[in-house]
Structure formats: C-alpha cells, structure tokens
Design a protein around this motif. Structure first.
Motif: not given
Length: 479
Positions: A413-418, A440-442
């Motif tokens: 879930h939190y791979n879509f945030t900093d 994932s951030a990239f």
C-alpha cells in the motif's frame, strides 16, 4: 549512511582490535576518530541510530590515549566479554543507521529546476465540521511545486519544518500519534527535498498544466513530495493539499499544529461524509489557485488542463472529484478504494487506477466469490454484513474495470508514497511490498508522468497503453 558516519563506524570497528596494533598506530586511529566524530557532529549532525558508535568510539579513544598513564589492565575473560559486547553494539548501531537512514528524495528527472511555495487558505464560506467550535472555518495548508528560475545559490528546502520549535512540536505530534518516543523522529531534520523555496517561476511561452495531489488518511502532503517534484520538473504545476484533521500533523503559519482527530472506521456513512469534505477541499483549492494565477504565478497556470491524483483515501477523493467536477480533465487513484458509489457509474473522462498486490488478490477473490467461512469470521462482520461489503466491492470493481487499470507487481500500500523511502523495516511490517523501494518510486513517477503528459499536454501515452519490456513489473489486468 552518510560519508562521515561510514568512516566513523569503520574506524570504530578497527579500534576494537587496538590490542593487536602498535601503540602509535592505535593512537593515530584514535586521534582520527576524534576528528571524524567532531566533523560528523558539526557537518552532518548527530542522530540516535549512531548512539552506540558514538559511545564505543569515545570509550576506546579515551582508553587508548590514557591507558599508559592510567596503567589500566583488564583480565582476558573480562576483555573478551567487553570486546563481544562492544562489537554487538556497533553491529546494532550500524543496522539501525542502514535500516532507518537519513535519505535523499529521488532526484526529479525532468529538465526544470523545481521551486516551491506554501500557502495557508481559509474557506470563509464553509464551516469546519471536524471541530467543536461552531465559529471555526475550514482551514487548509497547501504546497505548490513549479518549474523554477533564479534559485540564487539556495540550498534545497528541508522536507520537514525548519524552525526548531515548530519542528519539535511537529515530531511530538507524530510521536503521540504513533505511540513512539519523540527522539525517534528527531533525525527527520536532516532530510532535504529537491525544491527551492520561493524561487521565481520559470518564464514560458506556454502555461503549465495543473495537478492536485490528495494524500491518504493519516499521512500528509509531505509524503508525496518526490512525486510532485518530478511532475514539476517536467513542466507541471503541482498542488498538494493537507486535509486538516486527517493528517498526522499539519503546521500552520502561527505555529499551531493539528493532528489526526477524524474518525474513519470504514463504514460507508463515515467514508462518504469525510470524502465529501475532502472533495470540497479540492474545489476550494482550485478556486484559490485561479485567484493566485495572475498574481503569484504570473498567469503561467493552464486552468483549462487540470488533473488530480491521490493515494488511498486521497485516491478515492481524486476519483470523486474527477467524477463531480467538470474542470478536472483527468485523474489517478493510487491503491484507494472508492466511496459513495450509490449513484455512480463508469467515469466518462480519462482515469487511471494504479494498484498493489493486495488489491489484485482481493479483486480476484471477489470476482470468484471465493471466501471461506473462516475469512468471513475473521473479518469481524456478520455474514450478512460481509456479503453487503462484497456487493459494494463488486460495484467498485465494475467501475474500475471500465477505466484504465495497471498493477505494479511486488508493491504494497505505501509503495505509492514517499513513506516507502523512510525505512526498509516497512517491508518487514507488510506496509510495502517486495519490490525495491527506489524502483517502485521510479516506476510510479514514470507512469504518472506519462498519463498526465497524454491527457493534459497531448503528448506521450505509450507507457499507460500497453506493457513495456523496460517495466516488467507493470501488468495490465484488463488486457
């Protein structure tokens, strides 16, 4: 770990073996240790993760310098015990420093330098329903990122509040909300963004499309800084909203800090009520940005091309705002369930859902209706309530299936945030997935950029339309 931290840790490990060195060599390393420790404190700044390195380094250096004068002798059994304890303490400190690091946000990969401004907004036409004071009006803090010019040799803005007193109150709010000691968050003062505060907006023949960001319940706008910076570096103006009383901490210019006081227990009624407040927040922010356009932003915002994106409950808000507001031309929901579905059908404008592994797992179970009696019991719902929930999810998935959908393999879930960048421990806690957090951030940044390029600028769109061998983690479940 930072450079002087690495050198100090290595020299501390070396000093553990001082008894095997010539005395002059051990003394030289001890004096070097003093220099490294001093430089680290003044140039990089201390942090609690390094505590045992500081302790062992100081004890060994003092012992080496004064052992001849003090004629200290330690028996072999005790020496071995002390050696083992100090070695383990250094290992523990190294582990803490690596797994709870002072990190850098990913560098934006666009051609533009990024500027940022923060604004305090008050909606005089809207009562604040989340406090007990009947005279309160809805207050918001927003942060804007934009292509910048003339940074005048500034340093990038710290990610968290720079004022020492405000920062202290800020981390106290986080500590209270997460039931942790205050010192745990003290090292956040060293985390910098890639943005330059109050830099001039870059002059351009074309105006820049506008993208709003809505954070998840209980996080905040700062957890999407890297995403905002990357979009701004590619020629977008990005506005992230702190939805007051639904963040862990929001700082106002007068020093007030609000925390998480809203109650979101997952019931449709509370989700719809809070979602309505957040959706009105987005409408109000757009209205205020319109007013700022010809003053603060020199008319450089393209108000005919507005997008919105969000994570979790903010992703659901992005969908709700896109559905209801004709000014919003395109939107993205990152791993957020939908609310207020009673009168909703397929959305008629470009909309992208970017989902995690858990979403795909649940969607497959709902599609096949493959829930065991144990799963129903463990949910804490009655069978009737559980089946009503499944019915709602089926309607939600039907709407999602008619929009664009991608799944990033290995994400949580939190791979879509900093937030994923803060610690590798989050993976062990199940808050992020198996994918490398920088990767994932990239990937998220690339697909978000491609989507808004296509639908707000009329260029690109290749990534979001089909699988790409450069991004094997990205799946298209509906293709």
């Amino acid at each position: 770990m930072r450079i002087l931290e690495i050198l100090l840790t290595l020299s501390s490990f070396v000093l553990l073996f001082h008894f095997k060195m010539p005395k002059k060599v051990a003394l030289a390393i001890g004096l070097l240790n003093i220099g490294l420790l001093t430089g680290h404190f003044f140039l990089e700044g201390y942090r609690w993760q390094m505590f045992f390195v500081y302790l062992i380094s100081s004890i060994l250096t003092i012992y080496i310098i004064f052992r001849m004068r003090l004629r200290i002798k330690v028996g072999k059994p005790l020496a071995y015990i002390l050696f083992f304890l100090m070695f383990m303490m250094l290992i523990l400190s190294t582990f803490a420093s690596l797994y709870i690091p002072v990190f850098d946000l990913p560098k934006p990969d666009g051609q533009h330098t990024v500027g940022t401004k923060t604004f305090h907004l008050v909606d005089q036409d809207r009562d604040e329903v989340l406090t007990k004071d009947p005279h309160d009006k809805r207050e918001l803090m927003i942060q804007v990122w934009y292509p910048a010019d003339h940074t005048n040799l500034q340093k990038p803005k710290p990610l968290f509040p720079e004022d020492k007193q405000i920062f202290k109150k800020y981390i106290q709010t986080y500590a209270s909300g997460w039931h942790l000691p205050e010192f745990v968050f003290d090292y956040w003062r060293y985390i910098n963004s890639n943005s330059y505060e109050n830099a001039e907006i870059l002059s351009s023949k074309k105006s820049y499309p506008l993208v709003l960001i809505s954070h998840g319940y209980g996080t905040g706008r700062m957890m999407h800084t890297a995403q905002a910076e990357n979009l701004a570096s590619h020629g977008f103006i990005v506005v992230a909203i702190d939805h007051t009383y639904s963040t862990t901490a929001t700082v106002f210019p007068d020093g007030r800090i609000t925390g998480l006081t809203t109650d979101l227990d997952g019931t449709p009624e509370k989700s719809t009520k809070l979602g309505g407040i957040w959706t009105k927040d987005t409408e109000f922010v757009i209205s205020q940005i319109k007013k700022m356009n010809n003053t603060v932003f020199n008319g450089k915002i393209d108000l005919n091309h507005i997008g919105i994106m969000g994570h979790s409950f903010g992703g659901a808000t992005a969908f709700n705002a896109s559905y209801a507001n004709p000014e919003i031309k395109a939107g993205i929901n990152m791993d957020g369930s939908l609310y207020n579905l009673d009168k909703k059908h397929a959305i008629s404008k470009p909309f992208l859902f970017i989902e995690s592994d858990d979403f795909i797992t649940i969607k497959n179970k709902v599609d096949k209706n493959s829930f065991s009696d144990k799963e129903i019991k463990d949910s804490g719902l009655t069978k009737k309530e559980f089946m009503m929930m499944i019915k709602t999810r089926k309607k939600e998935f039907h709407i999602i299936d008619q929009a664009s959908l991608i799944h990033i393999d290995g994400t949580g879930h939190y791979n879509f945030t900093d937030f994923q960048l803060f610690s590798k421990i989050l993976k062990q806690m199940g808050m992020t997935g198996e994918i490398d957090h920088k990767r994932s951030a990239f990937i998220v940044n690339q697909y978000v950029l491609d989507f808004f390029n296509k639908h707000l600028k009329g260029v690109g769109g290749d990534l979001i339309s089909r699988p790409n061998p450069d991004y094997p983690e990205v799946k298209f479940p509906n293709q």
